[in-house]
Design a protein around this motif. Sequence first.
Motif, PDB file in Angstrom:
ATOM      1  N   SER A  73       1.141  -0.945  -0.255  1.00 39.58           N
ATOM      2  CA  SER A  73       0.038   0.161  -0.017  1.00 39.58           C
ATOM      3  C   SER A  73       0.656   1.005  -0.099  1.00 39.58           C
ATOM      4  O   SER A  73       1.889   1.364   0.463  1.00 39.58           O
ATOM      5  CB  SER A  73      -0.560   0.286   0.938  1.00 39.58           C
ATOM      6  OG  SER A  73      -1.921  -1.325   0.940  1.00 39.58           O
ATOM      7  N   PHE A  74       0.254   2.514  -0.348  1.00 40.67           N
ATOM      8  CA  PHE A  74       1.249   3.419  -0.820  1.00 40.67           C
ATOM      9  C   PHE A  74       0.003   5.072  -0.299  1.00 40.67           C
ATOM     10  O   PHE A  74      -1.460   4.524  -0.787  1.00 40.67           O
ATOM     11  CB  PHE A  74       1.945   3.867  -2.195  1.00 40.67           C
ATOM     12  CG  PHE A  74       1.034   4.107  -3.123  1.00 40.67           C
ATOM     13  CD1 PHE A  74       0.905   5.241  -3.930  1.00 40.67           C
ATOM     14  CD2 PHE A  74       0.507   2.808  -3.575  1.00 40.67           C
ATOM     15  CE1 PHE A  74       0.484   5.197  -4.901  1.00 40.67           C
ATOM     16  CE2 PHE A  74       0.522   3.072  -5.774  1.00 40.67           C
ATOM     17  CZ  PHE A  74       0.001   4.301  -5.145  1.00 40.67           C
ATOM     18  N   ALA A  75       0.095   5.743  -0.019  1.00 41.38           N
ATOM     19  CA  ALA A  75      -1.162   6.974   0.267  1.00 41.38           C
ATOM     20  C   ALA A  75      -0.791   8.122  -0.190  1.00 41.38           C
ATOM     21  O   ALA A  75       0.412   8.326  -0.572  1.00 41.38           O
ATOM     22  CB  ALA A  75      -0.979   7.105   1.738  1.00 41.38           C
ATOM     23  N   ILE A  76      -1.573   8.280  -1.423  1.00 44.89           N
ATOM     24  CA  ILE A  76      -1.647  10.457  -1.661  1.00 44.89           C
ATOM     25  C   ILE A  76      -1.932  11.191  -1.175  1.00 44.89           C
ATOM     26  O   ILE A  76      -3.375  10.650  -0.879  1.00 44.89           O
ATOM     27  CB  ILE A  76      -1.476   9.969  -2.933  1.00 44.89           C
ATOM     28  CG1 ILE A  76      -1.096   9.198  -4.034  1.00 44.89           C
ATOM     29  CG2 ILE A  76      -1.939  11.479  -3.711  1.00 44.89           C
ATOM     30  CD1 ILE A  76      -1.802   9.397  -5.569  1.00 44.89           C
ATOM     31  N   ASP A  77      -0.981  11.937  -0.148  1.00 41.27           N
ATOM     32  CA  ASP A  77      -1.595  13.159   0.663  1.00 41.27           C
ATOM     33  C   ASP A  77      -1.788  14.190   0.642  1.00 41.27           C
ATOM     34  O   ASP A  77      -1.083  14.663   0.406  1.00 41.27           O
ATOM     35  CB  ASP A  77      -1.483  12.751   2.162  1.00 41.27           C
ATOM     36  CG  ASP A  77      -1.986  13.011   2.904  1.00 41.27           C
ATOM     37  OD1 ASP A  77      -3.162  13.444   3.525  1.00 41.27           O
ATOM     38  OD2 ASP A  77      -1.255  13.221   4.731  1.00 41.27           O
ATOM     39  N   ASP A  78      -2.862  15.467   0.404  1.00 38.34           N
ATOM     40  CA  ASP A  78      -3.323  16.514  -0.274  1.00 38.34           C
ATOM     41  C   ASP A  78      -3.583  17.120   1.161  1.00 38.34           C
ATOM     42  O   ASP A  78      -4.674  16.822   1.273  1.00 38.34           O
ATOM     43  CB  ASP A  78      -3.894  16.632  -0.992  1.00 38.34           C
ATOM     44  CG  ASP A  78      -3.916  17.894  -1.950  1.00 38.34           C
ATOM     45  OD1 ASP A  78      -3.591  19.368  -1.301  1.00 38.34           O
ATOM     46  OD2 ASP A  78      -5.297  18.426  -2.766  1.00 38.34           O
ATOM     47  N   LYS A  79      -2.905  17.764   1.573  1.00 33.94           N
ATOM     48  CA  LYS A  79      -3.041  18.701   2.387  1.00 33.94           C
ATOM     49  C   LYS A  79      -2.916  20.159   2.005  1.00 33.94           C
ATOM     50  O   LYS A  79      -1.968  20.928   2.152  1.00 33.94           O
ATOM     51  CB  LYS A  79      -1.828  18.799   3.529  1.00 33.94           C
ATOM     52  CG  LYS A  79      -1.943  17.561   4.757  1.00 33.94           C
ATOM     53  CD  LYS A  79      -0.878  17.454   5.921  1.00 33.94           C
ATOM     54  CE  LYS A  79      -0.754  15.928   6.720  1.00 33.94           C
ATOM     55  NZ  LYS A  79      -1.149  14.940   6.033  1.00 33.94           N
ATOM     56  N   GLY A  80      -4.404  20.626   2.845  1.00 32.99           N
ATOM     57  CA  GLY A  80      -3.996  21.909   1.966  1.00 32.99           C
ATOM     58  C   GLY A  80      -4.649  22.904   3.323  1.00 32.99           C
ATOM     59  O   GLY A  80      -4.889  22.978   3.815  1.00 32.99           O
TER      60      GLY A  80
ATOM     61  N   GLU B 196       3.249   3.094   2.957  1.00 33.68           N
ATOM     62  CA  GLU B 196       1.556   2.652   4.076  1.00 33.68           C
ATOM     63  C   GLU B 196       2.255   1.456   4.719  1.00 33.68           C
ATOM     64  O   GLU B 196       2.308   1.007   6.166  1.00 33.68           O
ATOM     65  CB  GLU B 196       0.463   3.277   3.773  1.00 33.68           C
ATOM     66  CG  GLU B 196      -0.652   3.350   2.866  1.00 33.68           C
ATOM     67  CD  GLU B 196      -0.524   4.689   4.108  1.00 33.68           C
ATOM     68  OE1 GLU B 196      -1.394   4.584   4.584  1.00 33.68           O
ATOM     69  OE2 GLU B 196       0.089   6.024   4.590  1.00 33.68           O
ATOM     70  N   ASP B 197       2.875   0.225   4.434  1.00 31.09           N
ATOM     71  CA  ASP B 197       3.497  -0.443   4.642  1.00 31.09           C
ATOM     72  C   ASP B 197       4.514  -1.004   5.607  1.00 31.09           C
ATOM     73  O   ASP B 197       5.862  -0.428   4.304  1.00 31.09           O
ATOM     74  CB  ASP B 197       3.208  -2.293   4.290  1.00 31.09           C
ATOM     75  CG  ASP B 197       1.889  -2.386   3.775  1.00 31.09           C
ATOM     76  OD1 ASP B 197       0.667  -1.307   4.504  1.00 31.09           O
ATOM     77  OD2 ASP B 197       1.183  -2.423   2.466  1.00 31.09           O
ATOM     78  N   ASN B 198       5.114  -1.321   6.057  1.00 34.66           N
ATOM     79  CA  ASN B 198       6.753  -1.268   6.497  1.00 34.66           C
ATOM     80  C   ASN B 198       7.482  -2.284   7.185  1.00 34.66           C
ATOM     81  O   ASN B 198       8.603  -2.479   6.780  1.00 34.66           O
ATOM     82  CB  ASN B 198       6.983  -0.284   8.025  1.00 34.66           C
ATOM     83  CG  ASN B 198       6.365   1.185   7.890  1.00 34.66           C
ATOM     84  OD1 ASN B 198       6.551   1.365   6.514  1.00 34.66           O
ATOM     85  ND2 ASN B 198       5.555   1.102   8.666  1.00 34.66           N
ATOM     86  N   GLN B 199       6.816  -3.568   6.162  1.00 30.61           N
ATOM     87  CA  GLN B 199       7.684  -4.892   6.848  1.00 30.61           C
ATOM     88  C   GLN B 199       7.077  -6.073   5.654  1.00 30.61           C
ATOM     89  O   GLN B 199       5.966  -6.089   5.468  1.00 30.61           O
ATOM     90  CB  GLN B 199       6.839  -5.619   8.277  1.00 30.61           C
ATOM     91  CG  GLN B 199       8.112  -6.108   8.704  1.00 30.61           C
ATOM     92  CD  GLN B 199       8.692  -5.403   9.406  1.00 30.61           C
ATOM     93  OE1 GLN B 199       9.014  -4.225   9.890  1.00 30.61           O
ATOM     94  NE2 GLN B 199      10.498  -6.326  10.207  1.00 30.61           N
ATOM     95  N   MET B 200       8.326  -7.033   5.445  1.00 33.35           N
ATOM     96  CA  MET B 200       8.347  -7.885   4.812  1.00 33.35           C
ATOM     97  C   MET B 200       8.921  -8.568   5.631  1.00 33.35           C
ATOM     98  O   MET B 200       9.548  -8.919   6.487  1.00 33.35           O
ATOM     99  CB  MET B 200       8.956  -7.828   3.973  1.00 33.35           C
ATOM    100  CG  MET B 200       9.156  -9.066   3.131  1.00 33.35           C
ATOM    101  SD  MET B 200      11.022  -9.286   1.674  1.00 33.35           S
ATOM    102  CE  MET B 200       9.824  -8.452   0.552  1.00 33.35           C
ATOM    103  N   GLU B 201       7.875  -9.758   5.887  1.00 30.70           N
ATOM    104  CA  GLU B 201       7.717 -11.117   7.320  1.00 30.70           C
ATOM    105  C   GLU B 201       7.655 -12.486   5.683  1.00 30.70           C
ATOM    106  O   GLU B 201       6.774 -12.695   5.847  1.00 30.70           O
ATOM    107  CB  GLU B 201       6.707 -11.133   7.892  1.00 30.70           C
ATOM    108  CG  GLU B 201       7.063 -12.329   8.896  1.00 30.70           C
ATOM    109  CD  GLU B 201       6.050 -11.631  10.041  1.00 30.70           C
ATOM    110  OE1 GLU B 201       5.444 -12.557  10.489  1.00 30.70           O
ATOM    111  OE2 GLU B 201       6.262 -10.677  10.811  1.00 30.70           O
TER     112      GLU B 201
ATOM    113  N   SER C 273      12.648  -4.199   7.022  1.00 35.70           N
ATOM    114  CA  SER C 273      11.949  -3.640   7.005  1.00 35.70           C
ATOM    115  C   SER C 273      12.233  -2.748   5.488  1.00 35.70           C
ATOM    116  O   SER C 273      12.912  -2.712   4.590  1.00 35.70           O
ATOM    117  CB  SER C 273      12.809  -2.499   7.881  1.00 35.70           C
ATOM    118  OG  SER C 273      12.442  -2.623   9.570  1.00 35.70           O
ATOM    119  N   ASN C 274      11.076  -2.129   4.826  1.00 36.61           N
ATOM    120  CA  ASN C 274      10.789  -1.513   3.539  1.00 36.61           C
ATOM    121  C   ASN C 274      11.697  -0.625   3.784  1.00 36.61           C
ATOM    122  O   ASN C 274      11.517   0.147   4.787  1.00 36.61           O
ATOM    123  CB  ASN C 274       9.899  -0.930   4.017  1.00 36.61           C
ATOM    124  CG  ASN C 274       8.696  -0.865   2.874  1.00 36.61           C
ATOM    125  OD1 ASN C 274       9.387  -0.604   1.461  1.00 36.61           O
ATOM    126  ND2 ASN C 274       7.882  -0.572   2.746  1.00 36.61           N
TER     127      ASN C 274
END
Length: 229
Positions: free
Chosen positions: A132-139, A159-164, A185-186
């Motif tokens: 997962s990844f996120a596109i975040d728009d703060k205005g 958005e994900d930080n681990q491979m197990e 770790s990602n």
Amino acid sequence: MLTVIRLNLMMPCFACVSVLCFSGCLGPKKINKWVAQNYVDATPTKKKSDIITITSSVNGMGDALSETEKKTSNVLPLLFYWQYDYKNTCRLNPQIAINNFTATVLSYSNKALKQKLNGRKLELNIRKIPTSFAIDDKGHIVWVIVYAFSWEVLTVQPEDNQMEISYKILNQDNSEYKSGIVDISNTDKGIRLGMFQSLKKKTFQYLDQYDAAITSMSKMVADKISAEL
């Protein structure tokens, strides 16, 4: 992290349009379209090995290449200051990363790891993998008399930080020789978007970097297992 900051000076009526325009255009449908343009499909890889078997416990997604959800939060329309946050979270079909992992491990471990196995068999199970990844728009808008200063901070980040990966090494009689779990770790940190650059093109670049990160992490898994033999 991919970041873009836009600063504008405008009249009040146009300020409202500016705040809603980009957030309204960028949504799940458009992001899923970009993902579909970047990846052809997510069918399982056909590469096989008589020594290494790879399975997955990660929940699948069928034929869809991605699923994106949009959330709005922190909308703060005050008298002299407005703030909003539109976040699109995209989950890629796990099979995309699984195919990458499988192809990488089977080709990368062709020599060193297979030599250390010395006739034994290796079973790998993918328990977690970044998808997962996120596109975040703060205005933000600050009102000054009849004018308004507005700026946006746009980020694209994993958005994900681990491979197990769990592994089991079997002797030639199928008795267990060794087993364990490898956590990686990602390594994907995102990328920076410069002024006047296309978010679409940079998203493609981010997905290329995501693929490269999965490849790198897959090699680390193979190296860790090899080191434990």
